[in-house]
Design an enzyme around this catalytic site. Structure first.
Site, PDB file in Angstrom:
ATOM      1  N   LEU A  11     -16.135  20.308 -13.894  1.00  0.00           N
ATOM      2  CA  LEU A  11     -16.282  21.737 -13.599  1.00  0.00           C
ATOM      3  C   LEU A  11     -15.945  22.630 -14.788  1.00  0.00           C
ATOM      4  O   LEU A  11     -16.013  23.850 -14.678  1.00  0.00           O
ATOM      5  CB  LEU A  11     -15.367  22.128 -12.431  1.00  0.00           C
ATOM      6  CG  LEU A  11     -15.818  21.689 -11.048  1.00  0.00           C
ATOM      7  CD1 LEU A  11     -14.738  21.998 -10.028  1.00  0.00           C
ATOM      8  CD2 LEU A  11     -17.118  22.381 -10.657  1.00  0.00           C
ATOM      9  N   SER A  12     -15.581  22.060 -15.909  1.00  0.00           N
ATOM     10  CA  SER A  12     -15.075  22.850 -17.029  1.00  0.00           C
ATOM     11  C   SER A  12     -16.181  23.501 -17.861  1.00  0.00           C
ATOM     12  O   SER A  12     -17.062  22.812 -18.380  1.00  0.00           O
ATOM     13  CB  SER A  12     -14.243  21.954 -17.951  1.00  0.00           C
ATOM     14  OG  SER A  12     -14.026  22.571 -19.199  1.00  0.00           O
ATOM     15  N   PRO A  13     -16.106  24.835 -18.061  1.00  0.00           N
ATOM     16  CA  PRO A  13     -17.100  25.469 -18.929  1.00  0.00           C
ATOM     17  C   PRO A  13     -16.954  25.023 -20.383  1.00  0.00           C
ATOM     18  O   PRO A  13     -17.931  24.955 -21.120  1.00  0.00           O
ATOM     19  CB  PRO A  13     -16.795  26.964 -18.778  1.00  0.00           C
ATOM     20  CG  PRO A  13     -15.359  27.030 -18.371  1.00  0.00           C
ATOM     21  CD  PRO A  13     -15.135  25.806 -17.529  1.00  0.00           C
ATOM     22  N   TYR A  14     -15.734  24.695 -20.782  1.00  0.00           N
ATOM     23  CA  TYR A  14     -15.518  24.273 -22.168  1.00  0.00           C
ATOM     24  C   TYR A  14     -16.048  22.857 -22.409  1.00  0.00           C
ATOM     25  O   TYR A  14     -16.513  22.544 -23.503  1.00  0.00           O
ATOM     26  CB  TYR A  14     -14.038  24.392 -22.532  1.00  0.00           C
ATOM     27  CG  TYR A  14     -13.564  25.818 -22.494  1.00  0.00           C
ATOM     28  CD1 TYR A  14     -13.891  26.715 -23.510  1.00  0.00           C
ATOM     29  CD2 TYR A  14     -12.817  26.289 -21.417  1.00  0.00           C
ATOM     30  CE1 TYR A  14     -13.476  28.042 -23.459  1.00  0.00           C
ATOM     31  CE2 TYR A  14     -12.399  27.616 -21.360  1.00  0.00           C
ATOM     32  CZ  TYR A  14     -12.738  28.479 -22.390  1.00  0.00           C
ATOM     33  OH  TYR A  14     -12.330  29.793 -22.332  1.00  0.00           O
ATOM     34  N   THR A  15     -15.989  22.012 -21.377  1.00  0.00           N
ATOM     35  CA  THR A  15     -16.631  20.700 -21.484  1.00  0.00           C
ATOM     36  C   THR A  15     -18.130  20.890 -21.646  1.00  0.00           C
ATOM     37  O   THR A  15     -18.772  20.231 -22.471  1.00  0.00           O
ATOM     38  CB  THR A  15     -16.326  19.834 -20.240  1.00  0.00           C
ATOM     39  OG1 THR A  15     -14.912  19.591 -20.168  1.00  0.00           O
ATOM     40  CG2 THR A  15     -17.057  18.499 -20.302  1.00  0.00           C
TER      41      THR A  15
END
EC number: 5.99.1.4
Length: 199
Positions: A11-15
């Site tokens: 769910l990570s935007p940075y991932t």
């Protein structure tokens, strides 16, 4: 040969913003990779972090600006307020774990397909059809979404414990050669330099 443990969240935007750069760096240096999906909200709670919804407004405002800036800098489509966030990221993580165990596809492509579905395509990665489409795109059997759920849940929980023990406190987080830690998609250049013997 170098080895990297890659802690990430579905769910990570940075991932998502890491894109395929990490895999390109690992390939460049001949490094092997073990992917370790984690529940980043649970990780925050264990390591002194604060979930986005509970942060001070000034931090939320900065996060909003920075995410948009980073996406523009990288030339990546990005929706700051996706229709299906937050959602349950665990089913996609379980499917990812099953795919890693099964082999045969491109794990980096699978990470990106899952996170892109959230942050650029307005899809709900808790839905089986979305997970299966991501698996297929990355060259895996879509049926993996239906198998290995118990093992996936166990591994997902173990990854969280390992992350806490090894000093991981956010995602994406890369641990190279035992204990050289790099946090964030904006530290990929440093990881590249480290693997090249320059840092």
């Amino acid at each position: 040969m170098a080895h990297i443990d890659y802690f990430f969240a579905t769910l990570s935007p940075y991932t998502y913003l890491a894109g395929n750069r990490f895999e390109e760096i690992a390939k460049k240096h001949g490094a092997s990779v073990t992917y370790k999906p984690v529940d980043v909200i649970a990780l925050f709670g264990r390591t002194g972090g604060t979930p986005p919804k509970d942060r001070h407004p000034s931090r939320m405002e900065y996060r909003a600006q920075e995410l948009v800036r980073q996406a523009k800098k990288l030339g990546m489509p990005f929706n700051l307020k996706p229709a299906h966030w937050p959602t349950n990221g665990a089913p996609a993580a379980y499917a990812f774990i099953a795919a890693q165990n099964a082999g045969g596809g491109d794990l980096g492509k699978l990470v990106h397909a899952i996170t892109r579905a959230v942050w650029a395509e307005e899809k709900d990665i808790a839905e089986e059809a979305v997970i299966k489409a991501c698996l297929q795109e990355a060259g895996f059997d879509p049926a993996l979404a239906d198998s290995g759920l118990l093992e996936g849940a166990e591994t997902y929980a173990q990854n969280l414990e390992e992350a806490v023990e090894r000093g991981v406190f956010g995602v994406p987080f890369y641990i190279a050669d035992g204990d050289n830690r790099f946090w964030g998609q904006d530290r990929l250049e440093d990881l590249d330099a480290h693997l090249g013997g320059k840092l």
